[in-house]
Design a protein around this motif. Sequence first.
Motif, PDB file in Angstrom:
ATOM      1  N   PRO A   1     -23.432  11.106 -21.231  1.00  8.70           N
ATOM      2  CA  PRO A   1     -24.518  10.353 -20.501  1.00  8.70           C
ATOM      3  C   PRO A   1     -24.912  11.908 -20.283  1.00  8.70           C
ATOM      4  CG  PRO A   1     -22.698  10.287 -19.300  1.00  8.70           C
ATOM      5  CD  PRO A   1     -22.255  10.214 -20.611  1.00  8.70           C
ATOM      6  N   ARG A   2     -24.621  12.819 -19.993  1.00  6.01           N
ATOM      7  CA  ARG A   2     -25.171  13.723 -19.054  1.00  6.01           C
ATOM      8  C   ARG A   2     -25.621  15.515 -20.251  1.00  6.01           C
ATOM      9  NH1 ARG A   2     -27.381  13.875 -15.105  1.00  6.01           N
ATOM     10  NH2 ARG A   2     -27.430  16.096 -13.834  1.00  6.01           N
ATOM     11  N   ASP A   3     -26.102  14.979 -21.390  1.00  5.68           N
ATOM     12  CA  ASP A   3     -26.057  15.833 -22.467  1.00  5.68           C
ATOM     13  C   ASP A   3     -28.041  15.810 -22.369  1.00  5.68           C
ATOM     14  OD1 ASP A   3     -27.473  17.005 -25.516  1.00  5.68           O
ATOM     15  OD2 ASP A   3     -25.092  16.631 -24.627  1.00  5.68           O
ATOM     16  N   ALA A   4     -28.589  16.877 -21.851  1.00  6.03           N
ATOM     17  CA  ALA A   4     -30.146  16.929 -21.895  1.00  6.03           C
ATOM     18  C   ALA A   4     -30.367  17.369 -22.876  1.00  6.03           C
ATOM     19  CB  ALA A   4     -30.305  18.765 -21.376  1.00  6.03           C
ATOM     20  N   GLU A   5     -29.664  17.980 -23.928  1.00  2.06           N
ATOM     21  CA  GLU A   5     -30.255  17.861 -25.794  1.00  2.06           C
ATOM     22  C   GLU A   5     -30.550  16.441 -26.307  1.00  2.06           C
ATOM     23  OE1 GLU A   5     -29.940  20.452 -29.566  1.00  2.06           O
ATOM     24  OE2 GLU A   5     -28.064  20.765 -28.777  1.00  2.06           O
ATOM     25  N   ASP A   6     -29.381  15.761 -25.595  1.00  2.32           N
ATOM     26  CA  ASP A   6     -29.753  14.489 -26.898  1.00  2.32           C
ATOM     27  C   ASP A   6     -30.528  13.476 -25.653  1.00  2.32           C
ATOM     28  OD1 ASP A   6     -27.782  14.746 -29.245  1.00  2.32           O
ATOM     29  OD2 ASP A   6     -26.173  14.947 -27.441  1.00  2.32           O
ATOM     30  N   GLN A   7     -30.731  14.174 -24.890  1.00  2.00           N
ATOM     31  CA  GLN A   7     -31.356  12.836 -24.309  1.00  2.00           C
ATOM     32  C   GLN A   7     -33.444  13.580 -24.312  1.00  2.00           C
ATOM     33  OE1 GLN A   7     -31.301  10.229 -22.008  1.00  2.00           O
ATOM     34  NE2 GLN A   7     -29.689   9.802 -20.715  1.00  2.00           N
ATOM     35  N   ALA A   8     -33.324  14.520 -24.602  1.00  2.00           N
ATOM     36  CA  ALA A   8     -34.771  14.752 -24.938  1.00  2.00           C
ATOM     37  C   ALA A   8     -34.886  14.888 -26.476  1.00  2.00           C
ATOM     38  CB  ALA A   8     -34.725  16.699 -25.585  1.00  2.00           C
ATOM     39  N   SER A   9     -33.447  14.476 -27.539  1.00  2.00           N
ATOM     40  CA  SER A   9     -33.894  13.892 -28.908  1.00  2.00           C
ATOM     41  C   SER A   9     -34.164  12.559 -28.982  1.00  2.00           C
ATOM     42  CB  SER A   9     -32.529  14.341 -29.336  1.00  2.00           C
ATOM     43  OG  SER A   9     -32.357  15.691 -29.676  1.00  2.00           O
ATOM     44  N   LEU A  10     -33.000  11.316 -28.027  1.00  2.00           N
ATOM     45  CA  LEU A  10     -33.665  10.800 -27.418  1.00  2.00           C
ATOM     46  C   LEU A  10     -35.401  10.077 -27.318  1.00  2.00           C
ATOM     47  CD1 LEU A  10     -32.681   7.513 -27.435  1.00  2.00           C
ATOM     48  CD2 LEU A  10     -32.544   7.448 -25.151  1.00  2.00           C
ATOM     49  N   SER A  11     -35.568  11.361 -26.644  1.00  2.00           N
ATOM     50  CA  SER A  11     -37.359  10.988 -25.813  1.00  2.00           C
ATOM     51  C   SER A  11     -38.217  10.911 -26.916  1.00  2.00           C
ATOM     52  CB  SER A  11     -37.425  11.871 -25.465  1.00  2.00           C
ATOM     53  OG  SER A  11     -39.526  12.008 -24.783  1.00  2.00           O
ATOM     54  N   CYS A  12     -37.929  11.880 -28.242  1.00  2.00           N
ATOM     55  CA  CYS A  12     -38.240  12.276 -29.557  1.00  2.00           C
ATOM     56  C   CYS A  12     -38.856  10.480 -30.790  1.00  2.00           C
ATOM     57  CB  CYS A  12     -38.074  13.391 -30.282  1.00  2.00           C
ATOM     58  SG  CYS A  12     -39.333  13.913 -31.466  1.00  2.00           S
ATOM     59  N   ALA A  13     -37.178  10.426 -30.740  1.00  2.00           N
ATOM     60  CA  ALA A  13     -37.018   9.233 -31.300  1.00  2.00           C
ATOM     61  C   ALA A  13     -37.410   8.114 -30.899  1.00  2.00           C
ATOM     62  CB  ALA A  13     -35.242   8.366 -31.292  1.00  2.00           C
ATOM     63  N   LEU A  14     -37.752   7.803 -29.485  1.00  2.00           N
ATOM     64  CA  LEU A  14     -38.190   6.834 -28.765  1.00  2.00           C
ATOM     65  C   LEU A  14     -39.769   6.932 -29.017  1.00  2.00           C
ATOM     66  CD1 LEU A  14     -36.419   6.698 -25.703  1.00  2.00           C
ATOM     67  CD2 LEU A  14     -36.585   4.445 -27.306  1.00  2.00           C
ATOM     68  N   THR A  15     -40.002   7.680 -29.079  1.00  2.00           N
ATOM     69  CA  THR A  15     -41.690   7.720 -29.107  1.00  2.00           C
ATOM     70  C   THR A  15     -42.480   7.185 -30.715  1.00  2.00           C
ATOM     71  OG1 THR A  15     -42.246  10.406 -27.417  1.00  2.00           O
ATOM     72  CG2 THR A  15     -44.046   9.255 -29.952  1.00  2.00           C
ATOM     73  N   HIS A  16     -41.518   8.195 -31.812  1.00  2.00           N
ATOM     74  CA  HIS A  16     -41.152   7.440 -32.904  1.00  2.00           C
ATOM     75  C   HIS A  16     -41.623   6.265 -33.598  1.00  2.00           C
ATOM     76  CE1 HIS A  16     -42.242  11.960 -34.840  1.00  2.00           C
ATOM     77  NE2 HIS A  16     -41.128  12.360 -34.163  1.00  2.00           N
ATOM     78  N   VAL A  17     -41.028   5.423 -33.026  1.00  2.00           N
ATOM     79  CA  VAL A  17     -40.881   3.980 -32.628  1.00  2.00           C
ATOM     80  C   VAL A  17     -41.759   3.355 -31.881  1.00  2.00           C
ATOM     81  CG1 VAL A  17     -37.779   4.275 -33.433  1.00  2.00           C
ATOM     82  CG2 VAL A  17     -38.768   3.640 -31.295  1.00  2.00           C
ATOM     83  N   GLY A  18     -42.501   4.049 -31.209  1.00  2.00           N
ATOM     84  CA  GLY A  18     -43.672   3.225 -30.230  1.00  2.00           C
ATOM     85  C   GLY A  18     -42.771   3.428 -29.030  1.00  2.00           C
ATOM     86  N   GLN A  19     -42.252   3.470 -28.781  1.00  2.00           N
ATOM     87  CA  GLN A  19     -41.863   3.313 -27.381  1.00  2.00           C
ATOM     88  C   GLN A  19     -41.942   4.893 -26.437  1.00  2.00           C
ATOM     89  OE1 GLN A  19     -38.160   1.180 -26.753  1.00  2.00           O
ATOM     90  NE2 GLN A  19     -37.719   0.972 -28.831  1.00  2.00           N
ATOM     91  N   PRO A  20     -43.475   4.708 -26.066  1.00  2.00           N
ATOM     92  CA  PRO A  20     -43.711   5.939 -25.289  1.00  2.00           C
ATOM     93  C   PRO A  20     -43.446   6.181 -23.964  1.00  2.00           C
ATOM     94  CG  PRO A  20     -45.768   5.340 -25.893  1.00  2.00           C
ATOM     95  CD  PRO A  20     -44.643   4.480 -26.709  1.00  2.00           C
ATOM     96  N   GLU A  21     -43.299   5.030 -23.104  1.00  2.00           N
ATOM     97  CA  GLU A  21     -42.795   4.744 -22.152  1.00  2.00           C
ATOM     98  C   GLU A  21     -41.631   5.234 -21.567  1.00  2.00           C
ATOM     99  OE1 GLU A  21     -44.929   5.104 -19.331  1.00  2.00           O
ATOM    100  OE2 GLU A  21     -46.623   4.212 -20.276  1.00  2.00           O
ATOM    101  N   ALA A  22     -40.365   4.824 -22.923  1.00  3.22           N
ATOM    102  CA  ALA A  22     -38.831   4.978 -22.929  1.00  3.22           C
ATOM    103  C   ALA A  22     -38.969   5.893 -23.066  1.00  3.22           C
ATOM    104  CB  ALA A  22     -38.417   4.113 -23.501  1.00  3.22           C
ATOM    105  N   ALA A  23     -39.544   6.648 -24.154  1.00  9.04           N
ATOM    106  CA  ALA A  23     -39.643   8.458 -24.776  1.00  9.04           C
ATOM    107  C   ALA A  23     -39.986   9.354 -23.374  1.00  9.04           C
ATOM    108  CB  ALA A  23     -40.458   8.642 -25.225  1.00  9.04           C
ATOM    109  N   ILE A  24     -40.945   8.890 -22.038  1.00  9.41           N
ATOM    110  CA  ILE A  24     -41.156   9.958 -21.152  1.00  9.41           C
ATOM    111  C   ILE A  24     -39.926   9.692 -19.854  1.00  9.41           C
ATOM    112  CG2 ILE A  24     -42.563   9.968 -19.422  1.00  9.41           C
ATOM    113  CD1 ILE A  24     -44.956   8.735 -21.140  1.00  9.41           C
ATOM    114  N   GLU A  25     -39.490   8.662 -20.167  1.00 15.06           N
ATOM    115  CA  GLU A  25     -37.880   8.218 -18.970  1.00 15.06           C
ATOM    116  C   GLU A  25     -36.898   8.757 -19.710  1.00 15.06           C
ATOM    117  OE1 GLU A  25     -38.163   6.737 -16.177  1.00 15.06           O
ATOM    118  OE2 GLU A  25     -40.075   6.521 -16.726  1.00 15.06           O
ATOM    119  N   ALA A  26     -36.599   9.122 -20.629  1.00 16.40           N
ATOM    120  CA  ALA A  26     -35.637   9.852 -21.757  1.00 16.40           C
ATOM    121  C   ALA A  26     -36.027  11.560 -21.484  1.00 16.40           C
ATOM    122  CB  ALA A  26     -35.554   9.127 -22.593  1.00 16.40           C
ATOM    123  N   ALA A  27     -37.327  11.925 -22.020  1.00 13.20           N
ATOM    124  CA  ALA A  27     -37.564  13.045 -21.371  1.00 13.20           C
ATOM    125  C   ALA A  27     -37.943  13.643 -19.531  1.00 13.20           C
ATOM    126  CB  ALA A  27     -39.227  13.641 -21.874  1.00 13.20           C
TER     127      ALA A  27
END
Length: 219
Positions: A37-63
């Motif tokens: 859970p404490r991996d900044a790169e993968d949290q940021a990558s999850l953020s990008c993926a979430l934006t691509h699937v139309g979940q920008p609010e969840a993406a912002i939280e991941a970022a």
Amino acid sequence: LDPDSASAWHNLGTACMELGRYREAVEAYRHLLRVKPRDAEDQASLSCALTHVGQPEAAIEAAKRALEIREEYWMGYANWAFALLKQGRNDDAIPLYRKALEKKPPEFDEYIICWELGWLYFLVGDYRHALKYTDRAIGLSKEPARVIFFNRGLINLAAGRDKEALKTYRKAVKAARQKGDGQVIATGRQDLEDFIKARGPAAGVKGTAEEILNLMAGK
């Protein structure tokens, strides 16, 4: 796939992102973050993926979680900005992209961020900064995306630099035709038509714009 292997989930998430399989990437990164859970790169990558699937609010939280794990992490700022961009919150995205640049991202990522910033500044009507970051993006890549040159032409047109706009469009159209890239010409044409519609009958735009549209139509 080993459910407890962080590297396996990371590799799967990366592969899915590269293939544009963003929903699968989201699931892979979520599995990964349960293991690590404490991996900044993968949290940021999850953020990008979430934006691509139309979940920008969840993406912002991941970022934001990425930035909590690694303070001042360029990818956290960049992917937060990307989510805002997709929400049409251009004024909010700009300072975050600039913050990402301050943190010295790798050269390719710097190129992408400058490209995005150039277009965002165009959208908010700041043509000086739009040109600055568009030219910076062009200078960072040996082979910039062809659409950037169409962007550059449009920014110059918007700024009232008609001669430079025509010059840039001529080079962009010629290069696209040499590569058989009709799609980028169509995209450039649509962007120009949208600009004309938004600008209306403003002096100094219509005649030059029509000349450029004729150029793209092969007239």
